[in-house]
Each structure stands twice: as C-alpha cells, then as structure tokens.
Design a protein around this motif. Sequence first.
Motif, PDB file in Angstrom:
ATOM      1  N   GLU A 114      35.243  -9.730  54.695  1.00  0.00           N
ATOM      2  CA  GLU A 114      36.066  -9.123  53.660  1.00  0.00           C
ATOM      3  C   GLU A 114      35.807  -9.720  52.276  1.00  0.00           C
ATOM      4  OE1 GLU A 114      40.263  -9.349  54.409  1.00  0.00           O
ATOM      5  OE2 GLU A 114      40.631  -8.232  52.564  1.00  0.00           O
ATOM      6  N   GLY A 115      35.792 -11.044  52.201  1.00  0.00           N
ATOM      7  CA  GLY A 115      35.625 -11.714  50.907  1.00  0.00           C
ATOM      8  C   GLY A 115      34.322 -11.320  50.234  1.00  0.00           C
ATOM      9  N   LEU A 116      33.255 -11.318  51.017  1.00  0.00           N
ATOM     10  CA  LEU A 116      31.938 -10.979  50.483  1.00  0.00           C
ATOM     11  C   LEU A 116      31.877  -9.511  50.085  1.00  0.00           C
ATOM     12  CD1 LEU A 116      29.060 -11.639  49.778  1.00  0.00           C
ATOM     13  CD2 LEU A 116      28.431 -11.405  52.178  1.00  0.00           C
ATOM     14  N   SER A 117      32.516  -8.683  50.887  1.00  0.00           N
ATOM     15  CA  SER A 117      32.561  -7.259  50.592  1.00  0.00           C
ATOM     16  C   SER A 117      33.192  -7.034  49.223  1.00  0.00           C
ATOM     17  CB  SER A 117      33.389  -6.550  51.656  1.00  0.00           C
ATOM     18  OG  SER A 117      32.778  -5.348  52.016  1.00  0.00           O
ATOM     19  N   LYS A 118      34.325  -7.689  49.004  1.00  0.00           N
ATOM     20  CA  LYS A 118      35.021  -7.561  47.722  1.00  0.00           C
ATOM     21  C   LYS A 118      34.147  -8.045  46.582  1.00  0.00           C
ATOM     22  CE  LYS A 118      39.940  -7.825  48.774  1.00  0.00           C
ATOM     23  NZ  LYS A 118      41.002  -8.808  49.011  1.00  0.00           N
ATOM     24  N   LEU A 119      33.491  -9.184  46.821  1.00  0.00           N
ATOM     25  CA  LEU A 119      32.642  -9.786  45.795  1.00  0.00           C
ATOM     26  C   LEU A 119      31.512  -8.834  45.394  1.00  0.00           C
ATOM     27  CD1 LEU A 119      32.115 -12.455  44.227  1.00  0.00           C
ATOM     28  CD2 LEU A 119      30.681 -13.189  46.153  1.00  0.00           C
ATOM     29  N   ALA A 120      30.885  -8.224  46.396  1.00  0.00           N
ATOM     30  CA  ALA A 120      29.748  -7.337  46.124  1.00  0.00           C
ATOM     31  C   ALA A 120      30.212  -6.044  45.457  1.00  0.00           C
ATOM     32  CB  ALA A 120      29.004  -7.031  47.421  1.00  0.00           C
ATOM     33  N   VAL A 121      31.367  -5.533  45.896  1.00  0.00           N
ATOM     34  CA  VAL A 121      31.904  -4.311  45.292  1.00  0.00           C
ATOM     35  C   VAL A 121      32.250  -4.568  43.815  1.00  0.00           C
ATOM     36  CG1 VAL A 121      33.925  -2.789  45.285  1.00  0.00           C
ATOM     37  CG2 VAL A 121      32.704  -3.205  47.411  1.00  0.00           C
ATOM     38  N   GLN A 122      32.875  -5.716  43.561  1.00  0.00           N
ATOM     39  CA  GLN A 122      33.243  -6.064  42.184  1.00  0.00           C
ATOM     40  C   GLN A 122      32.001  -6.217  41.305  1.00  0.00           C
ATOM     41  OE1 GLN A 122      36.592  -6.550  40.735  1.00  0.00           O
ATOM     42  NE2 GLN A 122      35.169  -6.195  39.037  1.00  0.00           N
ATOM     43  N   ARG A 123      30.982  -6.888  41.871  1.00  0.00           N
ATOM     44  CA  ARG A 123      29.742  -7.095  41.118  1.00  0.00           C
ATOM     45  C   ARG A 123      29.102  -5.741  40.767  1.00  0.00           C
ATOM     46  NH1 ARG A 123      26.195  -9.819  37.842  1.00  0.00           N
ATOM     47  NH2 ARG A 123      24.051  -9.415  38.472  1.00  0.00           N
ATOM     48  N   THR A 124      29.103  -4.815  41.718  1.00  0.00           N
ATOM     49  CA  THR A 124      28.528  -3.494  41.461  1.00  0.00           C
ATOM     50  C   THR A 124      29.326  -2.784  40.373  1.00  0.00           C
ATOM     51  OG1 THR A 124      28.051  -3.438  43.826  1.00  0.00           O
ATOM     52  CG2 THR A 124      27.637  -1.429  42.590  1.00  0.00           C
ATOM     53  N   ALA A 125      30.654  -2.852  40.469  1.00  0.00           N
ATOM     54  CA  ALA A 125      31.500  -2.224  39.454  1.00  0.00           C
ATOM     55  C   ALA A 125      31.203  -2.833  38.082  1.00  0.00           C
ATOM     56  CB  ALA A 125      32.974  -2.391  39.807  1.00  0.00           C
ATOM     57  N   ASP A 126      31.012  -4.147  38.015  1.00  0.00           N
ATOM     58  CA  ASP A 126      30.709  -4.801  36.741  1.00  0.00           C
ATOM     59  C   ASP A 126      29.394  -4.305  36.155  1.00  0.00           C
ATOM     60  OD1 ASP A 126      33.039  -6.196  36.937  1.00  0.00           O
ATOM     61  OD2 ASP A 126      32.129  -8.058  37.661  1.00  0.00           O
ATOM     62  N   LEU A 127      28.429  -4.038  37.044  1.00  0.00           N
ATOM     63  CA  LEU A 127      27.141  -3.532  36.572  1.00  0.00           C
ATOM     64  C   LEU A 127      27.273  -2.106  36.017  1.00  0.00           C
ATOM     65  CD1 LEU A 127      24.570  -4.729  39.288  1.00  0.00           C
ATOM     66  CD2 LEU A 127      24.834  -5.592  36.966  1.00  0.00           C
ATOM     67  N   ILE A 128      28.177  -1.330  36.604  1.00  0.00           N
ATOM     68  CA  ILE A 128      28.331   0.080  36.232  1.00  0.00           C
ATOM     69  C   ILE A 128      29.110   0.238  34.927  1.00  0.00           C
ATOM     70  CG2 ILE A 128      29.536   2.205  36.908  1.00  0.00           C
ATOM     71  CD1 ILE A 128      28.802   1.513  39.828  1.00  0.00           C
ATOM     72  N   LYS A 129      30.103  -0.637  34.739  1.00  0.00           N
ATOM     73  CA  LYS A 129      31.048  -0.541  33.621  1.00  0.00           C
ATOM     74  C   LYS A 129      30.394  -0.277  32.273  1.00  0.00           C
ATOM     75  CE  LYS A 129      34.788  -3.384  35.112  1.00  0.00           C
ATOM     76  NZ  LYS A 129      35.262  -4.753  35.216  1.00  0.00           N
ATOM     77  N   GLY A 130      30.977   0.625  31.512  1.00  0.00           N
ATOM     78  CA  GLY A 130      30.574   0.804  30.117  1.00  0.00           C
ATOM     79  C   GLY A 130      29.218   1.463  29.921  1.00  0.00           C
ATOM     80  N   LYS A 131      28.560   1.856  31.013  1.00  0.00           N
ATOM     81  CA  LYS A 131      27.233   2.466  30.855  1.00  0.00           C
ATOM     82  C   LYS A 131      27.320   3.981  30.887  1.00  0.00           C
ATOM     83  CE  LYS A 131      24.152  -1.120  32.656  1.00  0.00           C
ATOM     84  NZ  LYS A 131      24.624  -1.952  33.757  1.00  0.00           N
ATOM     85  N   THR A 132      26.342   4.617  30.257  1.00  0.00           N
ATOM     86  CA  THR A 132      26.230   6.070  30.355  1.00  0.00           C
ATOM     87  C   THR A 132      25.668   6.408  31.731  1.00  0.00           C
ATOM     88  OG1 THR A 132      23.960   6.088  29.550  1.00  0.00           O
ATOM     89  CG2 THR A 132      25.692   6.231  27.889  1.00  0.00           C
ATOM     90  N   PRO A 133      25.818   7.658  32.184  1.00  0.00           N
ATOM     91  CA  PRO A 133      25.241   8.039  33.477  1.00  0.00           C
ATOM     92  C   PRO A 133      23.748   7.719  33.537  1.00  0.00           C
ATOM     93  CG  PRO A 133      26.701   9.762  32.713  1.00  0.00           C
ATOM     94  CD  PRO A 133      26.612   8.751  31.603  1.00  0.00           C
TER      95      PRO A 133
END
Lengths: 403, 173
Positions: B115-134
């Motif tokens: 669970e912990g790692l899953s959350k960490l990886a999901v958060q990291r992916t969201a951080d990469l996506i944030k603020g970018k154009t498609p």
Amino acid sequence: MDMEARVDWEALPGDLVGSIGELLSVSSRIRCRAVCRSWRAAIRPEAAMPSPWVVIPRVIGCSDSFTFLSIPTMKSLQWTPPGGERMRCVGSNAGWLAVVTLVDLVVRMSLVNPLTDARIDIPTSFCRLGWALDPYLEELTLDSTIRKVAFAVAPSPNSAHDYTIAAVLVGGRKVAYGRGRGGVSDPWLGVAEIPRPPGGDGMPVQVDVAYHDGKLYYMEVCGQVWVVDMAAPSPSPAPFANLVPPVVPHLAHRRRGFYLACSDDGALHVLWTRSSHDGTNRDDPDMLVRRYDPVSSAWEKLKPDGLGGAAFLIGDINQSVSVRDRDGVGSCLCPDSVYFTNTPLCLLLDHRLYCYRDHGAWVFDVATGHIDWQITADYDHPAPALSRPEHWCRSLWLTPRAQ
Amino acid sequence: MAAATDDAGDSNEMIRVVSSDGEHFEMPEAAANLSLVLRHMIEDDCADAAGIPLAVVAAKPLAKIVDYCTKHAAKSSGLTIEEAEELKRFDAEFIEVDTDMLYDLLVAADFMGVEGLSKLAVQRTADLIKGKTPEQNRETFGIVNDFTPEEEEEICKENEWAFQITKPPSRLC
C-alpha cells in the motif's frame, strides 16, 4: 537489454490511472483527460463548465466547501480547500480567489487559484478574534474586518507570483493597498481613511474598489473616485474624478448601492442601484450606469451600444468583472448587460422577499433598463434552509483560469 | 504478526521470492508482510525454500520493492520524529526514478498489494502530470495522441479555461 520501449502508459490499468487523477487539481485532471482515450476513460470526468462561474459557499462565515456553478451549462462542481481548510471568499479576479481564513482565531488573507491549487499568503495583521464565533457572527465579524478585496495576480515561472491588492477594511471605513514582487510582499503600502458621507444618518459608509492595468480605484459614497498608481515607487491615492450620485429626494434616506467596473479598454464605469424597485418612473431608473471619459473628464451617459458589447458581472463581494464574446461567454450572456449574484441587491433594493427564491442571478439590461431573473440555478447542492436573508451565503463571480 | 519486528528471532526469518525472469530475492518476513499478496502466501504456508514466484514482476522492479519493504519493515512501529523524517527522505529518493521504472513500480506495487509504495508511486506520477499541457504529458510518458482533431477540439471546448495555460501573463503594473 531493452530493445523496444518497454512500457506503455496508455495501457496502465484504469484503476491506477483513476487514482492518479484523484490527486490532481481540477484543471490538471481536465487536461489529463485530453491526453489519450484510455486515460480519458479512466479519469473521473468533470462536467463541461464554461466560464463564467458563480462561487457559492456551503455555509456563511468560513466555509469548508464551495459550489462552482457554470452559468452557461448550469453544471456545478464541488471544491473543498486542501487540508479541510475553512475560508471566506472576499474577492475574485481572473481565476483567483481572495480568501480570509482563521488560524487560531487570527484573521489571515491569501490569494488562491482553486483550479491549480496555487496559493499566495498575504502577510497581514488585521485582527484576532477573542473567541470562536457561531457562523452568523463569524460572517458579520469577518465582513466588518475585510469586506472586499480587489486584486490581480501575475503568474510567473517560479512559484513567486506577483500581486497587487486593495482591501476594504473596518466596515468600509478604510481601504488598504499593497503589492508583492518577486516573492517579496509589501502589504500594506498605505491605508486610506474613508470619510463618513455628508448625507446624514441614513447613508452608510460605503466604498467600492476596482483594479485595472496597474491602477487601483476606489469610490466613496459622495461620488469621489480616487486612483492609486501601483507602479509608482511609493503609491498614494490621487483624486481621479467625481460623480455626484443621482439624487432622488424622497428616497434620500434609503440605501443606495454603487459598483465600480472597468471595461477592458480601461474605461471606468459606475453602476448605481437604488433602494426602490417600482420601475414606474423612467426618469429615475432603478439602476444606471455612467462611463468616465478621461478626455473630457466627464461622466457620460452610455451610448446606445451601452457597454460596447461587454457585460459586467457584479458579485456580492468580488470586484466587478467585464466579459465579452471572445472570452467564450457570448453564448449565454447578453452583451450590454449587468449581471448580479443575488444577495446584496435584494438587501439594497429592500426586496427581501425575493431573496427566498433559489440561488440565482439578476440581469439588468443597460439599454432597456429592464431587470429580470435571467438565470436561476438548479444545481445539485441543496440550498441551506435559512430564515433570514442575512443568512444567505454571499456568492462571487469567477472567470476560471488555470494559471 | 504486524509487530513481528519487535522480536529479533522472527525478523531473522527470510522469505524468498522469484521474479518473472527467474531471479531470486530474499527479505525478512516482516518486510514481506508489507505485501498483502506475500502475507497471504506466508499465512497459507506457501513460502518454501524454492521461493514464492511472482509471475508479473520483473527482477528490476522487484529489487526496488524488496529494498522498499526491507527499509519500511525495519522502521514500522514506534517511529521517532527523526526516524519518520529519515523514512520520508528515503521515500523521496527512492521514487526518483525514470518513467519506465515508475510504471513498473506502479503496476508491481498494485499487484503485490504494497500500500505505502503504491501511494508513493501514484503521488509521484500525479506530480509529474501536474501543470502540464496534454502534449507535454504525452511527451513525458511516451503516449501517442489517439484522438481525432475534431474530438480534440471538442474536448478542449468543454472546459476551455483549463487549457489556457500557455497564455502570456497579463500586465501587472
């Protein structure tokens, strides 16, 4: 040995894409759904929410949840400030909200973009409440502390946004102005005292503020407009113009409202409302708009084209917004009209019964002088069951922007 | 079982796992217990000397996951503030990976129920996506735009404001 691109992000399981989407701000989520078909299918959709929006807090005082209602589609989305923070909106401009929060009973002010989660904290030392208040008293106390904020934010590549801000304080008796540049905040550069109007007891202290293109304007109830050039090394108020308010002798004791609004060509407009709403006397309209002509230094009556194709959006608290067709709102709003969210107008017009209708917005046609319920909202957030108009949540206009 | 780390004897028990490409790994039982799948296998006595086969997890991500679980199991209960901060630093460094590895970690952590790692990886992916154009996101993640131009226009129109992020900032005195 990796001979080809090993991973295929389009094939990431939908539930994982979905949970990534849940961590994104509204605008990032909407853009994320435009990446590819499989991501679009996996991420929870937001309703089509074209501009302009009305922001309606869940409760009076500081609220932990807000409804954003898109006027063209009447779709809404709920916004919960990060971390369960409670906020009271006191202004809006170009996608940003000015909010007041209570941290350990100390009144603080921030500028937030609810769609990107960007935030600027404005250093303040306004006041500290003695004890926790019930929502109604909280609303009244905060309203008399920081009544309204006009501001502008200039996005910058790093996180340190520049801003210019003017706040109506102490129940309208002071206007404070300040700015922040390159991460260095300079609030408040000055405070202007607003004198009591000469009209006598019935005239409440009133002031409205507006920002346009580097300049802050504020107007007293006597019609005196001041300008503060925020680009100056040490900005200070200078007299700008005077518009003698329309006088209606037998109504002089009644409340009268006025709003400042800048059209996008920079012309300053003043909209007067009066307290009676019988609509019978054509020489004495319930509302009238004057445009300031800087060449002749005169307030002119509007030409037949009214606001030149623009529409003004006037919220309960935020600075008035000028919108026109090219902002993508032409399909739903009539040009040359003024739109209100409802609460203060009800109060100002003394037509309190009307306030019991659903949340909605007034529209005032500048050319015909006709006032109508153009817009009524049917959104999925139940209106609070409140018995007094003062208990109605004050709403703001918001023109969403993702920067 | 969650408190097994307190007992020096238990934590010495090693669990063997085998990656999809046949590599063997070992980790303390307390570490393996952070994976829901491994914990169930252990409880069902499926953990033998041959190792638990993980048919969909390759050696590279599995090595990272064993690392993650071992670190977190050693510090699972009664953390001091310093230890909690150290663990946070470990996580931040741990997830600084390229998008290929991030993808593998997302899928593997989800499959293994960490669970912990899953959350960490999901958060990291969201951080990469944030603020970018498609388009920027397609570039980051190597995704091909499979919308027709008409569909794309329709999508952007729905919430035009969300896509107006490259506009130059308005003048502010």
